[in-house]
Design an enzyme around this catalytic site. Structure first.
Site, short mmCIF file in Angstrom:
data_model
loop_
_atom_site.label_atom_id
_atom_site.label_comp_id
_atom_site.label_asym_id
_atom_site.label_seq_id
_atom_site.Cartn_x
_atom_site.Cartn_y
_atom_site.Cartn_z
N MET A 11 47.57 -38.16 -18.42
CA MET A 11 48.71 -38.63 -19.37
C MET A 11 48.66 -40.18 -19.40
SD MET A 11 52.06 -36.28 -18.90
CE MET A 11 53.02 -37.01 -20.18
N LYS A 15 44.66 -40.95 -25.10
CA LYS A 15 44.24 -39.80 -25.73
C LYS A 15 44.46 -39.69 -27.19
CE LYS A 15 45.46 -36.95 -23.10
NZ LYS A 15 46.28 -37.54 -22.14
N GLU A 91 46.95 -32.39 -27.96
CA GLU A 91 47.67 -31.59 -27.06
C GLU A 91 47.14 -30.05 -26.95
OE1 GLU A 91 49.37 -32.84 -24.97
OE2 GLU A 91 50.09 -34.76 -25.92
N ALA A 92 45.72 -29.77 -26.96
CA ALA A 92 44.89 -28.74 -27.08
C ALA A 92 45.13 -27.77 -25.88
CB ALA A 92 43.62 -28.87 -27.25
N GLN A 93 45.36 -28.58 -24.82
CA GLN A 93 45.66 -27.71 -23.29
C GLN A 93 46.49 -26.75 -23.52
OE1 GLN A 93 46.67 -30.99 -23.66
NE2 GLN A 93 48.83 -30.96 -23.16
N CYS A 147 46.63 -46.37 -11.86
CA CYS A 147 47.73 -45.60 -10.99
C CYS A 147 48.40 -47.05 -10.42
CB CYS A 147 46.94 -45.19 -9.70
SG CYS A 147 47.71 -44.53 -8.31
N CYS A 149 48.74 -47.84 -7.51
CA CYS A 149 47.97 -48.79 -6.51
C CYS A 149 46.90 -49.57 -7.18
CB CYS A 149 47.34 -47.86 -5.43
SG CYS A 149 46.05 -46.98 -6.27
N CYS A 176 45.70 -42.13 -9.17
CA CYS A 176 44.15 -42.07 -8.90
C CYS A 176 43.93 -40.79 -7.73
CB CYS A 176 43.95 -43.41 -8.36
SG CYS A 176 44.53 -43.36 -6.55
N CYS A 179 45.50 -41.50 -4.46
CA CYS A 179 46.98 -41.04 -4.23
C CYS A 179 47.50 -39.79 -4.21
CB CYS A 179 47.45 -42.30 -5.14
SG CYS A 179 47.61 -43.96 -4.81
#
Length: 183
Positions: A11, A15, A91-93, A147, A149, A176, A179
């Site tokens: 996320m 995309k 959002e094909a997932q 991330c 970090c 990442c 993490c």
């Protein structure tokens, strides 16, 4: 040559922004007929548009089931034979394992297919039909965010309810690999 293009990553990596850019580029081509789809379960920003996190919208057709995409494209008789059909899916997932069949049928119909979706869920496991889409792809864009970090993020962490997949942005953050596995 037919193309199956996949835009993936965690996320907040861009995309949908890249998908929208590709939609606008295809809409400029005179002999392309474009179709934009999204799952009806994704109504975070709009029920009838693909919307990026920064608020940019592209009109879309919301469908409950992936095979509705194939039926919609098949039934469009207003397209002349010289037009190339280009199908975009955001959002094909959320179309789960049926995504593989959807892609196959669209290719049989002569369509180029451009798909955007999460490759991993918030538990770091392959998400829905995206592993099949990635395996079938002729071109893959693996995007990353940052991330907290500072490293590139490849995974999305659900800070609130680990293990539960929710539609929405709240409680999710780009993470990442280091993490992610340290949590």
């Amino acid at each position: 040559m037919l193309n199956i293009e996949v835009i993936t990553g965690g996320m907040f990596c861009g995309k949908t922004t890249l998908l929208q850019k590709k939609i606008r580029e295809a809409q400029k081509v005179e002999y392309f007929k474009t179709y934009v789809f999204k799952p009806s379960t994704d109504n975070r920003y709009s029920e009838s548009s693909v919307v990026s996190h920064d608020g940019v919208e592209e009109d879309a057709i919301a469908v409950r089931h992936g095979m509705q995409i194939v039926h919609y494209v098949m039934q469009d008789e207003l397209v002349s034979p010289e037009h190339k059909k280009v199908v975009f899916i955001d959002e094909a997932q959320f179309f789960d394992k049926i995504l593989e069949n959807v892609i196959q049928r669209l290719v049989i119909l002569g369509c180029d297919v451009v798909i955007a979706g999460l490759d991993l869920d918030s538990n770091g496991r392959p998400f829905g039909g995206m592993p099949s889409a990635i395996a079938m792809a002729t071109k893959i864009h693996k995007l990353t965010a940052r991330c907290k970090c500072g490293n590139e993020s490849y995974v999305t962490t659900n800070k609130n309810k680990k293990g539960i997949v929710q539609v929405g942005n709240e409680g999710y953050e780009p993470t990442c690999i280091k993490c992610f596995y340290n949590n």
